[in-house]
Design an enzyme around this catalytic site. Structure first.
Site, PDB file in Angstrom:
ATOM      1  N   CYS A 162       4.408   2.019  -4.312  1.00  0.00           N
ATOM      2  CA  CYS A 162       3.945   3.410  -4.190  1.00  0.00           C
ATOM      3  C   CYS A 162       4.915   4.225  -5.025  1.00  0.00           C
ATOM      4  O   CYS A 162       6.020   4.510  -4.583  1.00  0.00           O
ATOM      5  CB  CYS A 162       3.949   3.873  -2.734  1.00  0.00           C
ATOM      6  SG  CYS A 162       3.594   5.637  -2.582  1.00  0.00           S
ATOM      7  N   CYS A 194       5.564   7.975  -3.405  1.00  0.00           N
ATOM      8  CA  CYS A 194       6.287   8.163  -2.127  1.00  0.00           C
ATOM      9  C   CYS A 194       6.638   6.810  -1.527  1.00  0.00           C
ATOM     10  O   CYS A 194       7.494   6.117  -2.065  1.00  0.00           O
ATOM     11  CB  CYS A 194       5.535   9.091  -1.177  1.00  0.00           C
ATOM     12  SG  CYS A 194       3.787   8.752  -0.886  1.00  0.00           S
ATOM     13  N   SER A 195       5.983   6.388  -0.439  1.00  0.00           N
ATOM     14  CA  SER A 195       6.384   5.121   0.186  1.00  0.00           C
ATOM     15  C   SER A 195       5.221   4.489   0.941  1.00  0.00           C
ATOM     16  O   SER A 195       5.420   3.856   1.970  1.00  0.00           O
ATOM     17  CB  SER A 195       7.541   5.368   1.154  1.00  0.00           C
ATOM     18  OG  SER A 195       7.157   6.332   2.129  1.00  0.00           O
ATOM     19  N   CYS A 196       3.995   4.660   0.437  1.00  0.00           N
ATOM     20  CA  CYS A 196       2.820   4.180   1.165  1.00  0.00           C
ATOM     21  C   CYS A 196       2.761   2.654   1.238  1.00  0.00           C
ATOM     22  O   CYS A 196       3.016   1.966   0.255  1.00  0.00           O
ATOM     23  CB  CYS A 196       1.551   4.681   0.472  1.00  0.00           C
ATOM     24  SG  CYS A 196       1.385   6.473   0.467  1.00  0.00           S
TER      25      CYS A 196
END
Lengths: 211, 206
Positions: B96, B99-101
């Protein structure tokens, strides 16, 4: 131009840290924090897009040095405040005197998609599309910089979900079609010795038919 | 200046939310206690089932969300899910970049390396180099497909079942499918140091 969070393909980054450690939390406050954000998603003060948009407005010097959950904490705190569920004074009242909250820049007006999801039949799997490159600055846009203005192929019809530029403001945002768009690395970074595909999922409004 | 007081600020936020009645103790504790239900042990069980049951594997490839509904019902997120099969010619890996998906019901909260600025910046451009640095040498003849998660469609990598696992039970097979395997940053190892790191929410320092 997009913000500091838009890291894909940016040069200059070094070794991947903590490669041998798949843990998700190191300290208890980290999952206390995640318990709050999940409570928020479940009960509705804000959606993940609000939290993401706050994090995108963190000043770069803090963004680039903060621990991951430090960024998440600002995302959560200001999402509650911008949703009207808390005031900054409420937060200050519970914060020890010697502790300061980093600030984030204020939100800019919503970025809107198609007013009515456009023409639902304008694209089909197999079509070649070009990602727009004229997004307004400082809005919540989920198109990575490295695909903006680039051409790829639709490989799968994705789900319909709230449009991010509006969903980040908590108002009921219109749902819009997403597409899985496959790019070739040679088209993104012609000087890269590595070939292969990169797939990014993008909202219909972000796309134009390829010329 | 801010980097050493996140704990104090988290507790301040929690106290303010309770005072204003935004969330209750019970709600937040229920969410915290549910964390161990989300994690790579779920993804590993799905992979093991797909390895032993060709019909299930086809169902997973056709509609991963429906095929794993049992695990995602607990999630407050409404994500889509696509299963990606590694083959002799393709290796899939997830990132991702914005962000941090990740698809948390099956993979869990992402590990620190996945959320690092370095992984997010470098993987899309140089996946073979990044994976080699992480200890996975992908043969030159395999294309590496990178999947950047941006619109709440998650992915689950189906690794190739390694040789030497003939006759293994689903439980034995699941034990070699780690979080890294589900992300595509490793492949299952037979006889290596197995062991699933999970949310470990209850085992961290207070």
């Amino acid at each position: 131009m997009s913000g500091v969070h838009d890291l894909g393909g940016k040069p200059g980054f070094g070794s991947i840290p903590m490669v041998d450690d798949d843990r998700e939390y190191k300290e208890r406050w980290e999952f206390v924090l995640m318990g709050m954000t999940r409570s928020a998603y479940a009960t509705g003060p804000y959606r993940a897009d609000s939290l993401r948009y706050v994090i995108e407005r963190i000043e770069p010097s803090y963004y680039l040095t903060a621990p991951y959950y430090g960024r998440m904490l600002l995302g959560a705190a200001y999402s509650y405040i911008e949703a009207g569920a808390l005031t900054f004074e409420d937060l200050q009242r519970h914060t020890p005197e010697n502790v300061t909250w980093p600030r984030v820049s204020p939100p800019l007006p919503a970025h809107t998609g198609h007013p009515d999801n456009g023409d639902p039949n304008r694209f089909a799997v197999g079509d070649r599309v070009t990602v727009r490159n004229d997004f307004p600055e400082g809005r919540h846009v989920r198109a990575p910089g490295y695909v903006r203005g680039r051409t790829g192929k639709l490989i799968r019809k994705g789900h319909m979900i709230p449009f991010p530029g509006q969903a980040c403001f908590r108002d009921p945002a219109p749902r819009e079609r997403t597409w899985l768009v496959q790019f070739e690395r040679a088209d993104l970074w012609p000087d890269s010795p590595e070939r292969g595909a990169i797939t990014v999922d993008l909202w219909d409004s972000y796309l134009l038919p390829a010329a | 200046m801010y980097n050493d007081n996140e704990r104090e600020r988290t507790m301040a936020l929690r106290a303010a939310l309770l005072e204003k009645g935004v969330h209750t103790h019970e709600q937040m504790e229920e969410m915290e206690n549910s964390f161990d239900a989300w994690g790579p042990h779920n993804g590993a069980a799905v992979i093991a089932k797909a390895w032993v049951d060709p019909e299930y594997k086809q169902a997973l490839l056709a509609d991963a969300k429906a095929a794993t509904e049992h695990y995602s019902a607990i999630s407050p997120f409404d994500w889509d899910l696509v299963a990606l099969e590694n083959t002799d010619t393709v290796h899939n890996v997830l990132v991702c970049s914005l962000c941090s998906c990740t698809y948390k019901p099956l993979i869990g909260q992402p590990p620190f390396w996945y959320k690092s600025l370095e992984y997010r910046a470098r993987l899309v451009r140089d996946p073979r180099g990044v994976l080699a640095e992480m200890g996975l040498d992908v043969p030159r003849e395999k294309e590496i497909k990178v999947w950047d998660i941006t619109a709440e469609t998650g992915y689950l990598v189906i690794p190739q079942r390694p040789a030497g696992t003939e006759g293994w039970t689903e439980t034995e097979l699941a034990a070699i499918v780690t979080k890294k395997c589900l992300i595509g940053a490793a492949v299952p190892q037979v006889g290596g140091a197995a062991g699933q790191s999970s949310n470990n929410a209850q085992s961290v320092e207070a």
